[in-house]
Design a protein around this motif. Sequence first.
Motif, PDB file in Angstrom:
ATOM      1  N   LEU A 142       0.846  -1.212  -0.129  1.00  0.00           N
ATOM      2  CA  LEU A 142      -0.212   0.021  -0.125  1.00  0.00           C
ATOM      3  C   LEU A 142       0.940   1.151  -0.069  1.00  0.00           C
ATOM      4  O   LEU A 142       0.452   2.227  -0.840  1.00  0.00           O
ATOM      5  N   PRO A 180      -6.994  -1.514   0.509  1.00  0.00           N
ATOM      6  CA  PRO A 180      -6.895   0.074   0.516  1.00  0.00           C
ATOM      7  C   PRO A 180      -8.219   0.412   1.123  1.00  0.00           C
ATOM      8  O   PRO A 180      -9.170  -0.538   0.650  1.00  0.00           O
ATOM      9  N   SER A 181      -8.243   1.573   1.724  1.00  0.00           N
ATOM     10  CA  SER A 181      -9.553   1.973   2.021  1.00  0.00           C
ATOM     11  C   SER A 181     -10.047   2.606   0.783  1.00  0.00           C
ATOM     12  O   SER A 181      -9.641   2.807  -0.194  1.00  0.00           O
ATOM     13  N   GLU A 183     -11.194   5.664   0.730  1.00  0.00           N
ATOM     14  CA  GLU A 183     -10.846   7.061   0.443  1.00  0.00           C
ATOM     15  C   GLU A 183      -9.229   6.853  -0.331  1.00  0.00           C
ATOM     16  O   GLU A 183      -9.037   7.505  -1.287  1.00  0.00           O
ATOM     17  N   PHE A 184      -8.462   5.731  -0.107  1.00  0.00           N
ATOM     18  CA  PHE A 184      -7.153   5.583  -0.681  1.00  0.00           C
ATOM     19  C   PHE A 184      -7.501   5.108  -2.223  1.00  0.00           C
ATOM     20  O   PHE A 184      -6.987   5.937  -3.133  1.00  0.00           O
ATOM     21  N   TRP A 187      -8.488   8.471  -3.839  1.00  0.00           N
ATOM     22  CA  TRP A 187      -7.404   9.551  -4.067  1.00  0.00           C
ATOM     23  C   TRP A 187      -6.619   9.009  -5.334  1.00  0.00           C
ATOM     24  O   TRP A 187      -6.050   9.880  -6.068  1.00  0.00           O
ATOM     25  N   HIS A 222     -12.150  -1.480   4.784  1.00  0.00           N
ATOM     26  CA  HIS A 222     -10.806  -1.040   5.405  1.00  0.00           C
ATOM     27  C   HIS A 222     -10.523   0.452   5.772  1.00  0.00           C
ATOM     28  O   HIS A 222     -11.136   1.271   5.188  1.00  0.00           O
ATOM     29  N   THR A 223      -9.814   0.600   6.690  1.00  0.00           N
ATOM     30  CA  THR A 223      -9.279   1.566   7.250  1.00  0.00           C
ATOM     31  C   THR A 223      -8.129   2.146   6.483  1.00  0.00           C
ATOM     32  O   THR A 223      -7.161   1.483   6.314  1.00  0.00           O
ATOM     33  N   ALA A 224      -7.956   3.298   6.676  1.00  0.00           N
ATOM     34  CA  ALA A 224      -6.602   3.879   5.940  1.00  0.00           C
ATOM     35  C   ALA A 224      -5.524   4.157   6.814  1.00  0.00           C
ATOM     36  O   ALA A 224      -5.781   4.133   8.212  1.00  0.00           O
ATOM     37  N   PHE A 228      -1.563   8.050   5.575  1.00  0.00           N
ATOM     38  CA  PHE A 228      -2.483   8.467   4.545  1.00  0.00           C
ATOM     39  C   PHE A 228      -3.222   9.793   5.249  1.00  0.00           C
ATOM     40  O   PHE A 228      -4.362   9.899   5.585  1.00  0.00           O
ATOM     41  N   SER A 232      -9.003  13.588   1.575  1.00  0.00           N
ATOM     42  CA  SER A 232     -10.313  13.231   2.283  1.00  0.00           C
ATOM     43  C   SER A 232     -11.300  13.751   1.271  1.00  0.00           C
ATOM     44  O   SER A 232     -10.940  14.203   0.165  1.00  0.00           O
TER      45      SER A 232
END
Length: 350
Positions: A142, A180-181, A183-184, A187, A222-224, A228, A232
């Motif tokens: 990651l 990956p979350s 948000e990732f 991104w 999943h959490t970032a 990271f 947002s």
Amino acid sequence: MPIEQLGFTPPWDTPAEGAPPAPAPQPVQYGTGAALPLPKAAVAVQPDTVGADYASITVAYRRLYWSVQPAQMHPAVVEHTRLGTQLLSETTGVARRVLATALAESLLLAGRIEFFDLRQPEDADQTFVRALQAAGEADDALLGAAILAHAAFVPGWAGRREEAAERMRAARTYARRATPSAEFLAWLDAVEAECETRCGHTREALRLIAHGEEVIAAGNEHTAPDWFDWFSPVRLAAFKGNTELKAGLIPQARQTLTKVLEDLPADSIKQRSVVLGDLAAVEAAAGDPEAACARAEEALDQLARTWYATGMDRVTEVRRALQPWADRECVRRLDDRLYGWQTTLSALKR
């Protein structure tokens, strides 16, 4: 007894009798951009806590980045990466893996400062190579994806679309190997969208941003990771507003960016300067030099607090767009701010 009489071959050249002593070895000097083979340790010299101790300093630098002037921050982070590289030669096992992860993050931070804060893309490109080396040593897919996506900015901002796309394909491949979350993943869409925007493909960029919005709305389990911290949903909206501006969708860009400005946290000084610069560009495109200059001066207020070359680039782009109104009092007032002593020195020092 001489080591030869003990049955060992010395790893140094034994000086002839009467010869002057060899000079003491000097530490290797290199910049962040040097792609070096990472040292291996046969025996651990450092305690098992060395990785965690080094990582705690990395966390501190991560937080300091958002408020410390880049000209002050960059040398400290570079020295930190040199220390981490040296410690790899004295560390094994779990401690080495923890250390390599923190080193990769530190090199990523150094590359981010070089690219976004100091506008040194060539140095940043090489620093990202070293960061990827360290992430490989840590086997952190990651973090590798994050480094590769940052590396895509370098050709993307220079208009080299195919090269940026190649790096983004690699980043997405690494991300699939990890967890990956949402948000990732969004991104990654935002990074690719910015590269497409810089290369003149705004329709594809808007499609990518729309996909990123859908990914965030759907979410996942999943959490970032803690590192990271640069993205947002409001940052995705900032990407969107910039793309709408470049696509000529002026009313939409104004609405999007105004909402971003309202939603940004108070401590997001660097991002605020970029958004204000984009809003100034919106007003310039709409033919309102008074409003454009007011927004540009607000951006300069943020830059006076914390220098950010990317934010300054936005303001200078606006000033070029305002040239048809160069005789207006508002534009002359902006010039006085833009070319004041402190602003000019900051621009030259970067």
